[in-house]
Design a protein around this motif. Structure first.
Motif, PDB file in Angstrom:
ATOM      1  N   GLY A  76       0.796  -1.222   0.000  1.00  0.00           N
ATOM      2  CA  GLY A  76       0.000   0.000   0.000  1.00  0.00           C
ATOM      3  C   GLY A  76       0.826   1.269   0.000  1.00  0.00           C
ATOM      4  N   TYR A  77       2.095   1.155   0.359  1.00  0.00           N
ATOM      5  CA  TYR A  77       2.971   2.328   0.480  1.00  0.00           C
ATOM      6  C   TYR A  77       3.104   3.120  -0.821  1.00  0.00           C
ATOM      7  CZ  TYR A  77       7.079   4.971   2.160  1.00  0.00           C
ATOM      8  OH  TYR A  77       7.954   5.957   2.544  1.00  0.00           O
ATOM      9  N   PRO A  78       3.232   2.472  -1.990  1.00  0.00           N
ATOM     10  CA  PRO A  78       3.397   3.241  -3.232  1.00  0.00           C
ATOM     11  C   PRO A  78       2.168   4.015  -3.673  1.00  0.00           C
ATOM     12  CG  PRO A  78       4.255   0.996  -3.483  1.00  0.00           C
ATOM     13  CD  PRO A  78       3.452   1.026  -2.216  1.00  0.00           C
ATOM     14  N   VAL A  79       0.990   3.729  -3.111  1.00  0.00           N
ATOM     15  CA  VAL A  79      -0.250   4.324  -3.610  1.00  0.00           C
ATOM     16  C   VAL A  79      -0.228   5.850  -3.514  1.00  0.00           C
ATOM     17  CG1 VAL A  79      -2.751   4.462  -3.302  1.00  0.00           C
ATOM     18  CG2 VAL A  79      -1.585   2.255  -3.101  1.00  0.00           C
ATOM     19  N   GLY A  80       0.201   6.382  -2.375  1.00  0.00           N
ATOM     20  CA  GLY A  80       0.268   7.830  -2.217  1.00  0.00           C
ATOM     21  C   GLY A  80       1.250   8.461  -3.182  1.00  0.00           C
ATOM     22  N   PHE A  81       2.383   7.804  -3.410  1.00  0.00           N
ATOM     23  CA  PHE A  81       3.374   8.320  -4.350  1.00  0.00           C
ATOM     24  C   PHE A  81       2.817   8.363  -5.768  1.00  0.00           C
ATOM     25  CE2 PHE A  81       6.144   7.083  -0.877  1.00  0.00           C
ATOM     26  CZ  PHE A  81       7.098   8.094  -0.870  1.00  0.00           C
ATOM     27  N   MET A  82       2.061   7.329  -6.134  1.00  0.00           N
ATOM     28  CA  MET A  82       1.450   7.322  -7.469  1.00  0.00           C
ATOM     29  C   MET A  82       0.496   8.487  -7.637  1.00  0.00           C
ATOM     30  SD  MET A  82       0.656   3.283  -8.086  1.00  0.00           S
ATOM     31  CE  MET A  82       1.944   2.048  -7.920  1.00  0.00           C
ATOM     32  N   ALA A  83      -0.320   8.733  -6.611  1.00  0.00           N
ATOM     33  CA  ALA A  83      -1.279   9.836  -6.669  1.00  0.00           C
ATOM     34  C   ALA A  83      -0.568  11.176  -6.815  1.00  0.00           C
ATOM     35  CB  ALA A  83      -2.151   9.833  -5.414  1.00  0.00           C
ATOM     36  N   VAL A  84       0.502  11.360  -6.047  1.00  0.00           N
ATOM     37  CA  VAL A  84       1.225  12.637  -6.056  1.00  0.00           C
ATOM     38  C   VAL A  84       2.011  12.838  -7.341  1.00  0.00           C
ATOM     39  CG1 VAL A  84       3.104  13.924  -4.969  1.00  0.00           C
ATOM     40  CG2 VAL A  84       1.364  12.828  -3.552  1.00  0.00           C
TER      41      VAL A  84
END
Length: 269
Positions: A76-84
């Motif tokens: 789940g950690y990469p999800v925020g990076f993808m959004a940003v």
């Protein structure tokens, strides 16, 4: 075979120069952006990056207590990076390399002032965004009780490191995010995979990312598990400095060294 070697070397040099120019020009555009545009974009990024913690917590809460739980919840950690990143929002750690290349390519007071201005605005707005998200999670306004408890359990891990160890632990994180920013112009249709791989490695290796880590730090603060001084001086500040050393320091110098001595685009003789 000997005739092919120079062409191969020339291709590598051209690729490095093209990447350098692409990232540098992106950085120059960011340095010229109005302050309020930077602020609102960075504020949105601070809130959006907190989705990493929420997604990790949701997976953590749904999984049994097993040795492999952290590896799976880390997905789940990469999800925020993808959004940003895909949303073109301003993230402090990504700007360490993009803003630094214009400065080292054409050193000037203007470039230095603009770089410091960019970093200051983006960092403050990112932290304000993660503070708002941390408060929302701590108060139950965002996510269920199960997710809140899981987020607190995940966040508690950052308190196990001293300020000095957090600083050292943040250097490779800054380096890796700088590599990510450097590689993305060439990634094209593989952008999602590239972001996922780099950021997943970041979390399973346990490196300290200042902005995602600040989501965890503010959550602990608002949940009453840490104090203000520990949160700002012991958890967030060392991670920020370590990310700067890894991104704006080590990687920016190495990236620029590849094309050092070549005139910037538009200044060729």
């Amino acid at each position: 075979m000997t005739d092919d070697a120079p062409d191969g070397d020339g291709l590598k040099a051209a690729d490095a120069k093209t990447l350098h120019r692409t990232v540098r020009e992106s950085g120059e555009d960011e340095l010229r952006r109005p302050a309020m545009q930077l602020f609102w974009s960075a504020l949105a990024a601070g809130i959006a990056i907190s989705v990493s913690l929420l997604t990790e917590a949701a997976l953590h809460a749904a999984l049994p207590d097993a040795p492999w739980r952290e590896l799976v919840s880390g997905l789940g950690y990469p999800v925020g990076f993808m959004a940003v990143i895909l949303g073109r929002m301003q993230l402090f750690t990504e700007s360490t390399i993009t803003a630094m290349l214009p400065l080292v390519t054409r050193p000037s007071r203007w470039a230095l002032a603009r770089t410091l201005r960019l970093w200051s605005i983006v960092l403050v707005a990112n932290l304000l965004g993660t503070a708002l998200a941390g408060l929302a999670i701590a108060t139950g306004a965002m996510g269920s009780d199960a997710i809140r408890h899981a987020a607190l359990a995940i966040s508690a891990g950052i308190t196990e490191l001293s300020a000095g160890r957090t600083f050292v632990n943040a250097i490779p994180a800054g380096f890796m995010i700088a590599i990510l920013a450097w590689a993305l112009p060439n990634a094209r249709s593989q952008s999602v995979a590239v972001i996922f791989i780099f950021t997943y490695i970041l979390t399973i290796a346990g490196f300290s990312h200042s902005i995602v880590g600040s989501s965890e730090a503010f959550l602990l603060l608002f949940a009453g598990q840490t104090g203000v001084v520990q949160t700002l001086a012991g958890l967030i500040a060392p991670a920020v400095l370590g990310n700067l050393v890894g991104g704006a320091g080590i990687f920016a110098v190495l990236a620029h060294a590849q094309v050092r001595g070549e005139p910037p685009q538009g200044e060729e003789q």
